[in-house]
Write a protein that holds these residues in place. Structure first.
Motif, PDB file in Angstrom:
ATOM      1  N   ALA A 153       0.842  -1.193   0.000  1.00 30.96           N
ATOM      2  CA  ALA A 153       0.000   0.000   0.000  1.00 30.96           C
ATOM      3  C   ALA A 153       0.881   1.248   0.000  1.00 30.96           C
ATOM      4  O   ALA A 153       2.109   1.175   0.008  1.00 30.96           O
ATOM      5  N   CYS A 154       0.238   2.410  -0.007  1.00 28.97           N
ATOM      6  CA  CYS A 154       0.995   3.671   0.015  1.00 28.97           C
ATOM      7  C   CYS A 154       0.226   4.748   0.757  1.00 28.97           C
ATOM      8  O   CYS A 154      -0.980   4.624   0.995  1.00 28.97           O
ATOM      9  N   ILE A 155       0.959   5.792   1.123  1.00 26.57           N
ATOM     10  CA  ILE A 155       0.377   6.999   1.731  1.00 26.57           C
ATOM     11  C   ILE A 155       0.810   8.179   0.883  1.00 26.57           C
ATOM     12  O   ILE A 155       1.973   8.279   0.489  1.00 26.57           O
ATOM     13  N   ILE A 156      -0.123   9.076   0.578  1.00 28.03           N
ATOM     14  CA  ILE A 156       0.181  10.237  -0.261  1.00 28.03           C
ATOM     15  C   ILE A 156      -0.014  11.517   0.550  1.00 28.03           C
ATOM     16  O   ILE A 156      -0.541  11.479   1.667  1.00 28.03           O
ATOM     17  N   ASN A 157       0.412  12.654  -0.021  1.00 29.19           N
ATOM     18  CA  ASN A 157       0.158  13.932   0.645  1.00 29.19           C
ATOM     19  C   ASN A 157      -1.039  14.640  -0.005  1.00 29.19           C
ATOM     20  O   ASN A 157      -1.585  14.182  -1.023  1.00 29.19           O
ATOM     21  N   GLU A 158      -1.454  15.742   0.594  1.00 28.56           N
ATOM     22  CA  GLU A 158      -2.631  16.469   0.106  1.00 28.56           C
ATOM     23  C   GLU A 158      -2.421  16.984  -1.308  1.00 28.56           C
ATOM     24  O   GLU A 158      -3.361  17.013  -2.109  1.00 28.56           O
ATOM     25  N   THR A 159      -1.182  17.414  -1.622  1.00 31.39           N
ATOM     26  CA  THR A 159      -0.899  17.893  -2.982  1.00 31.39           C
ATOM     27  C   THR A 159      -1.146  16.790  -4.002  1.00 31.39           C
ATOM     28  O   THR A 159      -1.729  17.027  -5.063  1.00 31.39           O
ATOM     29  N   ALA A 160      -0.716  15.563  -3.700  1.00 29.34           N
ATOM     30  CA  ALA A 160      -0.949  14.439  -4.611  1.00 29.34           C
ATOM     31  C   ALA A 160      -2.443  14.198  -4.794  1.00 29.34           C
ATOM     32  O   ALA A 160      -2.912  13.946  -5.916  1.00 29.34           O
ATOM     33  N   MET A 161      -3.187  14.284  -3.714  1.00 28.17           N
ATOM     34  CA  MET A 161      -4.638  14.085  -3.795  1.00 28.17           C
ATOM     35  C   MET A 161      -5.270  15.116  -4.741  1.00 28.17           C
ATOM     36  O   MET A 161      -6.143  14.786  -5.560  1.00 28.17           O
ATOM     37  N   LYS A 162      -4.800  16.362  -4.668  1.00 28.75           N
ATOM     38  CA  LYS A 162      -5.334  17.404  -5.550  1.00 28.75           C
ATOM     39  C   LYS A 162      -4.917  17.178  -6.994  1.00 28.75           C
ATOM     40  O   LYS A 162      -5.724  17.337  -7.921  1.00 28.75           O
ATOM     41  N   VAL A 163      -3.637  16.812  -7.193  1.00 24.57           N
ATOM     42  CA  VAL A 163      -3.144  16.579  -8.552  1.00 24.57           C
ATOM     43  C   VAL A 163      -3.900  15.432  -9.205  1.00 24.57           C
ATOM     44  O   VAL A 163      -4.239  15.478 -10.396  1.00 24.57           O
TER      45      VAL A 163
END
Length: 792
Positions: free
Chosen positions: A555-565
């Motif tokens: 699995a992975c964890i992303i940051n808020e910027t990735a979620m927006k992109v």
């Protein structure tokens, strides 16, 4: 004639000591600043020019168009060397290099000293022997033709060789790196100059690297964009033609289809390594500031010379009466100015040389520069000195030589209108505008640096120690964690591939909902369960990696910027794809700064490491209480666990302050504070000259006013109205110019402009201006008005 000419100069100096001191001080200050920054700019723009093949050397870099914004990466894969550049007819020599630790965590290594101690040296490279063919490297020991051709060989800089082998004769001796890699010294070279982009303190043969990584894998690697590829083009070869030939190199490389190599000339590697203009902008601003100081100096000289012309009125009148022509008098005054300028420059050269330590402190550099050996720079400085002398003396010589002899002898040289004084007002108003502009920009830069130093990084950066370790054997992290956390001084420990501000691993990903060809360059990190708690990074959605979920290793964890992109509103459970493998998102962390606060927060993805520490790894420790005690404790424990792996714990603040953007802006702040002080000093001298000129012009008028009962206050008001007008002009010009500089400053994050910065700058300039007026008014207040009425 010449004797008479010099006699006049020395007589005028003797009779006008105050004016001479002020004027020479003005010129010396201006030229000292100009000389210093001529040296700085010369040092920066002459980077790498010591190389004989300077104009033919290029670094092959990588343009990554999948990234937003487009990334002009300085690094490239090793396949460039073997499948792209070697067979091009335009290429004479190729060179493959790589920082010893791969570039992600720095290029430092521990050398074992003869007494068993450790010597930590940075800036090590794996390198091919062709470095001696492309770059100008001088060997003290060894043979250039074979120094780095054989496996397990190393070339040392003179400095490192002297540290390791104080008795000399290093070639043929053995050194041990990392407590386990024995290498034979094959050469010792003179340290690269300070103004060299490449600064290798030691170089290990690329054949050694090939043996460690595997020949076939190494030669066919198109995706490890972490090497330096240099080429020496043949004379007359067109780099644009080479660019056209190599631009489609990644056409069939999966996940890298939109990347392309390009040649970046050696002449731009220092000022624009990644095709970014920050360094050029900085040099441009400093150049502008130095030129402005020189302009202020010229303006001051004009004002002071005209003010001093009253002291020489008798000389001018007599010369005119006995037949001296206007041209001869103008030539005399112009020549005096040029001589003053040249003498001031000579003094400034000595002061500038003595000021190099201060300059290096301001710039945070170690410039070693010989003014006396650089004939080109000296010629340029004296040429500018001559030009400044001519420009400064031209207007005063024309005005003074045009005085009517009758009026001059009667003391009425100011009775011919307001034209001259109006020009002086314009000149001094210009000085105030420049001073106000410099002062406001200084405040803006000061606040901006404080802003980025204090900016919320999105994680807790206090009480963090970190180190890079590369153990010979795989060790369970639980063993390390249990050993370290038994001490109450240690709160948390984690390991990861990178940490904030240290290391960078990129990669292209696609995501659920993206089109077939849509990819995004992300920054990725491989972390363990403890990384997010150790750095106190906040979760926005979902959860951290957990041992309770065995599938988290996929699995992975992303940051808020990735979620927006990625365009996701509900990211948990969505998938991203990296290198053909799909990873579900289990959590989203709040945005934090993994790299420079100068740049926007990137798209960031974290994956779970195995529980084994293997290969090069970064350990992070959060401590309580005393830092030195915590460092001693963790160092002792790790030395027992990793007896054959050298390491050194550092405070996280070291990594943060090594950030290039922070260093750049801190330098700019110091420089503008320095320039502001200089411009204020020169402007004060200019205002002193203007007020003195005004008082001499209006001496009789002021005497009459005092006899008729005018108070000191009314006289003060008469003089200050002129200054108020000049300050108003300075505000109208200086404030918009400073706002323009603020808006064009590079950087993703800026301290918002404040009215306070402008108000303080205006008040400070006004205080200096009115303090200068007050000196002259107080002098008038205690004078006898009869003396003023006898002025003629």
């Amino acid at each position: 004639m010449i004797k008479h000419f010099f006699t006049n100069i020395f007589r005028n100096i003797r009779h006008n000591v105050v004016f001479t001191v002020i004027n020479f001080t003005n010129l010396i200050i201006g030229f000292t600043v100009f000389v210093l920054f001529s040296v700085v700019i010369g040092f920066e723009i002459n980077f790498d020019k010591f190389n004989t093949n300077y104009n033919q050397i290029y670094r092959v870099q990588t343009k990554q168009e999948d990234s937003y914004p487009i990334n002009y990466c300085a690094y490239s894969p090793p396949a460039y060397r073997f499948h792209l550049m070697a067979d091009l007819p335009e290429v004479e020599k190729v060179l493959l290099m790589r920082e010893v630790s791969g570039g992600a965590k720095g290029s430092g290594q521990f050398f074992t000293l003869p007494d068993g101690g450790q010597l930590y040296e940075q800036n090590g490279y794996w390198s091919e022997n062709s470095i001696f063919d492309i770059f100008t490297v001088q060997l003290i020991e060894g043979d250039k033709t074979s120094a780095l051709t054989e496996p397990n060989t190393i070339a040392l800089s003179e400095t490192v060789a002297n540290k390791l082998f104080s008795d000399g004769n290093a070639v043929g001796k053995q050194v041990i790196i990392g407590k386990r890699f024995p290498l034979t010294v094959s050469a010792v070279y003179i340290d690269f100059p300070k103004n060299s982009t490449l600064q290798p303190t030691y170089m290990v043969s690329m054949a050694t690297y090939q043996g460690l990584s595997g020949e076939t894998k190494f030669r066919e690697d198109w995706t490890s964009i972490s090497f330096d590829n240099y080429v020496l083009l043949k004379k007359g070869a067109d780099p644009k033609l080479v660019d056209a030939k190599i631009k489609d190199a990644f056409k069939y490389v999966k996940n890298f289809e939109k990347s392309s190599p390009y040649l970046h000339p050696l002449s731009k590697l220092h000022l624009s390594p990644n095709s970014q203009p920050d360094m050029m902008i900085g040099l441009g601003i400093l150049s502008l500031a130095a030129i402005l100081v020189l302009i202020l100096t010229c303006v001051n000289y004009v004002n002071l010379s005209l003010a001093n012309s009253t002291q020489r009125s008798t000389e001018i009148g007599i010369k005119k009466v006995i037949g001296s022509s206007k041209k001869l008098i103008a030539t005399q005054f112009l020549a005096e100015t040029v001589i003053h300028s040249i003498f001031a420059t000579i003094i400034a050269l000595f002061i500038a040389r003595a000021s190099f330590p201060l300059l290096n402190h301001l710039l945070n550099k170690n410039i070693e520069y010989s003014l006396w050996d650089n004939t080109q720079l000296l010629f340029f400085i004296f040429l500018v000195s001559l030009l400044v002398g001519v420009l400064s003396g031209l207007y005063p010589s024309m005005v003074i030589s045009a005085y009517s002899p009758v009026k001059v002898l009667k003391g009425k040289i100011f009775s011919n209108g307001e034209k001259s004084i109006n020009i002086k007002k314009i000149l001094v108003a210009t000085q105030f505008s420049i001073s106000l502009f410099m002062l406001i920009v200084s405040f803006i830069l000061f606040n901006h640096v404080n802003f980025i130093l204090k900016k919320d990084l999105g994680f807790d950066s206090k009480n963090i120690l970190y180190t890079e370790i590369n153990p010979r054997d795989n060790i369970s992290f639980e063993t390390v964690k249990t050993s370290i956390l038994q001490h109450p001084e240690i709160a948390d420990i984690s390991f990861s591939s990178t940490i904030p501000f240290v290391g960078n691993i990129g990669g292209f990903v696609s995501w659920e909902g993206a089109s077939i060809d849509e990819k995004e360059m992300v920054s990725r990190n491989y972390v363990n369960y403890d990384f997010i708690p150790t750095y106190n990074i906040k979760m926005a959605y979902g959860r951290n990696f957990s041992k309770e979920y065995p599938a988290d290793d996929k699995a992975c964890i992303i940051n808020e910027t990735a979620m927006k992109v990625f365009g996701w509103k509900d990211p948990i459970g969505k998938h991203i794809t990296l290198s053909g493998r799909s990873y579900p998102v289990i959590g989203v962390v709040k945005d934090f700064h993994p790299y420079s606060v100068h740049n926007p927060i990137p798209t960031y993805v974290m994956f779970l490491n195995s529980n084994l520490i293997s290969g090069s790894t970064l350990l992070s420790v959060r401590f309580n209480g005393d830092e030195q005690k915590a460092k001693t404790l963790v160092t002792g424990e790790l030395e027992n666990i990793f007896p054959n792996a050298p390491f050194e714990f550092k405070d996280f603040s070291v990594a943060f302050h090594l950030d290039e953007a922070i260093a750049f802006w801190q330098t700019m702040k110091r420089m503008f504070v320095f320039f502001s002080a200089i411009t204020l000093l020169i402007s004060t001298i200019g205002l002193f000259g203007l007020i003195l000129f005004t008082i001499k012009r209006r001496t009789k008028e002021i005497g009459v006013r005092k006899v008729l009962g005018s108070s000191v206050g009314s006289v003060y008001w008469q003089l200050s109205t002129e200054v108020i007008g000049m300050l108003g002009f300075a505000i109208l010009v200086g404030c918009p110019a400073a706002i323009y500089i603020y808006k064009t400053m590079p950087g993703a994050y800026k301290e918002p402009l404040s009215v306070t910065e402008f108000v303080i700058a205006i008040v400070l300039v006004a205080i200096i201006a009115f303090a200068t007026i007050s000196y002259h008014v107080l002098k008038l207040a205690v004078s006898n008005p009869v003396e003023a009425l006898r002025y003629e």
